[in-house]
Motif scaffolding. Structure first.
Motif, PDB file in Angstrom:
ATOM      1  N   GLY A  42       0.816  -1.201   0.000  1.00  0.00           N
ATOM      2  CA  GLY A  42       0.000   0.000   0.000  1.00  0.00           C
ATOM      3  C   GLY A  42       0.853   1.256   0.000  1.00  0.00           C
ATOM      4  O   GLY A  42       1.995   1.248   0.472  1.00  0.00           O
ATOM      5  N   PHE A  43       0.279   2.319  -0.527  1.00  0.00           N
ATOM      6  CA  PHE A  43       0.945   3.618  -0.615  1.00  0.00           C
ATOM      7  C   PHE A  43      -0.012   4.677  -0.094  1.00  0.00           C
ATOM      8  O   PHE A  43      -1.157   4.759  -0.543  1.00  0.00           O
ATOM      9  CB  PHE A  43       1.322   3.902  -2.074  1.00  0.00           C
ATOM     10  CG  PHE A  43       1.792   5.301  -2.344  1.00  0.00           C
ATOM     11  CD1 PHE A  43       2.878   5.833  -1.675  1.00  0.00           C
ATOM     12  CD2 PHE A  43       1.154   6.086  -3.289  1.00  0.00           C
ATOM     13  CE1 PHE A  43       3.326   7.131  -1.929  1.00  0.00           C
ATOM     14  CE2 PHE A  43       1.581   7.381  -3.559  1.00  0.00           C
ATOM     15  CZ  PHE A  43       2.669   7.896  -2.872  1.00  0.00           C
ATOM     16  N   VAL A  44       0.438   5.466   0.879  1.00  0.00           N
ATOM     17  CA  VAL A  44      -0.356   6.573   1.415  1.00  0.00           C
ATOM     18  C   VAL A  44       0.276   7.869   0.935  1.00  0.00           C
ATOM     19  O   VAL A  44       1.411   8.195   1.299  1.00  0.00           O
ATOM     20  CB  VAL A  44      -0.424   6.552   2.955  1.00  0.00           C
ATOM     21  CG1 VAL A  44      -1.188   7.768   3.473  1.00  0.00           C
ATOM     22  CG2 VAL A  44      -1.058   5.260   3.455  1.00  0.00           C
ATOM     23  N   PHE A  45      -0.463   8.599   0.121  1.00  0.00           N
ATOM     24  CA  PHE A  45       0.003   9.866  -0.422  1.00  0.00           C
ATOM     25  C   PHE A  45      -0.430  10.983   0.506  1.00  0.00           C
ATOM     26  O   PHE A  45      -1.625  11.236   0.669  1.00  0.00           O
ATOM     27  CB  PHE A  45      -0.588  10.074  -1.816  1.00  0.00           C
ATOM     28  CG  PHE A  45      -0.167  11.359  -2.473  1.00  0.00           C
ATOM     29  CD1 PHE A  45       1.063  11.477  -3.104  1.00  0.00           C
ATOM     30  CD2 PHE A  45      -1.015  12.456  -2.473  1.00  0.00           C
ATOM     31  CE1 PHE A  45       1.444  12.667  -3.711  1.00  0.00           C
ATOM     32  CE2 PHE A  45      -0.648  13.646  -3.092  1.00  0.00           C
ATOM     33  CZ  PHE A  45       0.583  13.745  -3.707  1.00  0.00           C
ATOM     34  N   ARG A  46       0.549  11.664   1.111  1.00  0.00           N
ATOM     35  CA  ARG A  46       0.245  12.780   2.005  1.00  0.00           C
ATOM     36  C   ARG A  46       0.594  14.093   1.322  1.00  0.00           C
ATOM     37  O   ARG A  46      -0.297  14.847   1.017  1.00  0.00           O
ATOM     38  CB  ARG A  46       0.985  12.603   3.334  1.00  0.00           C
ATOM     39  CG  ARG A  46       0.529  11.326   4.039  1.00  0.00           C
ATOM     40  CD  ARG A  46       1.176  11.070   5.352  1.00  0.00           C
ATOM     41  NE  ARG A  46       2.613  11.222   5.350  1.00  0.00           N
ATOM     42  CZ  ARG A  46       3.343  11.331   6.446  1.00  0.00           C
ATOM     43  NH1 ARG A  46       2.782  11.325   7.624  1.00  0.00           N
ATOM     44  NH2 ARG A  46       4.649  11.446   6.378  1.00  0.00           N
ATOM     45  N   HIS A  47       1.832  14.400   1.128  1.00  0.00           N
ATOM     46  CA  HIS A  47       2.282  15.593   0.397  1.00  0.00           C
ATOM     47  C   HIS A  47       1.544  16.877   0.783  1.00  0.00           C
ATOM     48  O   HIS A  47       1.115  17.649  -0.057  1.00  0.00           O
ATOM     49  CB  HIS A  47       2.171  15.350  -1.111  1.00  0.00           C
ATOM     50  CG  HIS A  47       3.389  14.714  -1.677  1.00  0.00           C
ATOM     51  ND1 HIS A  47       3.882  13.527  -1.193  1.00  0.00           N
ATOM     52  CD2 HIS A  47       4.222  15.108  -2.668  1.00  0.00           C
ATOM     53  CE1 HIS A  47       4.965  13.203  -1.876  1.00  0.00           C
ATOM     54  NE2 HIS A  47       5.209  14.136  -2.767  1.00  0.00           N
TER      55      HIS A  47
END
Length: 177
Positions: A42-47
């Motif tokens: 999984g990848f959590v994009f915060r930025h």
């Protein structure tokens, strides 16, 4: 590995065991890191550091790459925003978020509607220098009280996950190399 969470929440896909979280610090290596993640991660994009228009463009690029590699792409933001942006889920403190964040027993209790919770910081981190880490024992005590599956976050990498004997973990710096 020992059973360490409740599987009461039904899922369309299995909950990933390994997660990559984005921030300004790892932005330059995210493409390389996503290519190194195992399929099914999984990848959590915060930025949070980017203005919304730039954030949306960066999301589109990274989400496309993640999905091409068999990696779920979750957006930090409200569930409504995640739906608009075409994310596989949402991350944050918003009601209905797919993934929630917790740092205490009280916050774990509030995460009962999420599919999983990122419990942190397990170990000292560069994100919060000098901050107090839970440590392995306190992490396990809290995690076993969670109403949903727990993902270990904070100073995590593959070696620490093995030593912790915890099936799910997330990292920011773990994928910088």
């Amino acid at each position: 590995m020992a059973r360490c969470y409740s599987d009461a929440v039904p899922r369309k896909k299995p909950l990933p065991e390994i997660w990559l979280l984005s921030d300004a610090r790892n932005d330059a290596v995210l493409e390389r890191a996503l290519k190194r993640l195992p399929r099914g991660s999984g990848f959590v994009f915060r930025h949070y550091h980017l203005p919304e228009e730039q954030r949306r463009r960066r999301w589109n690029t990274l989400a496309r790459l993640a999905r091409s590699r068999g990696v779920s792409a979750v957006l930090s933001g409200s569930p409504a925003m995640a739906r608009r942006w075409g994310a596989d889920g949402s991350y944050g403190v918003h009601p209905g978020a797919t993934l929630a964040a917790a740092h205490s027993l009280h916050e774990l209790g509030r995460a009962h509607r999420a599919e999983a919770v990122l419990l942190s910081p397990v170990f000292p981190t560069r994100s919060h220098p000098g901050g107090k880490a839970l440590g392995p024992l306190r992490f396990r005590l809290l995690a076993h009280r969670s109403p949903v599956p727990v993902i270990a976050l904070g100073g995590m990498n593959a070696g620490r996950a093995r030593r912790l004997k915890w099936p799910r973990w997330a990292g920011i710096d773990a994928f910088l190399r």
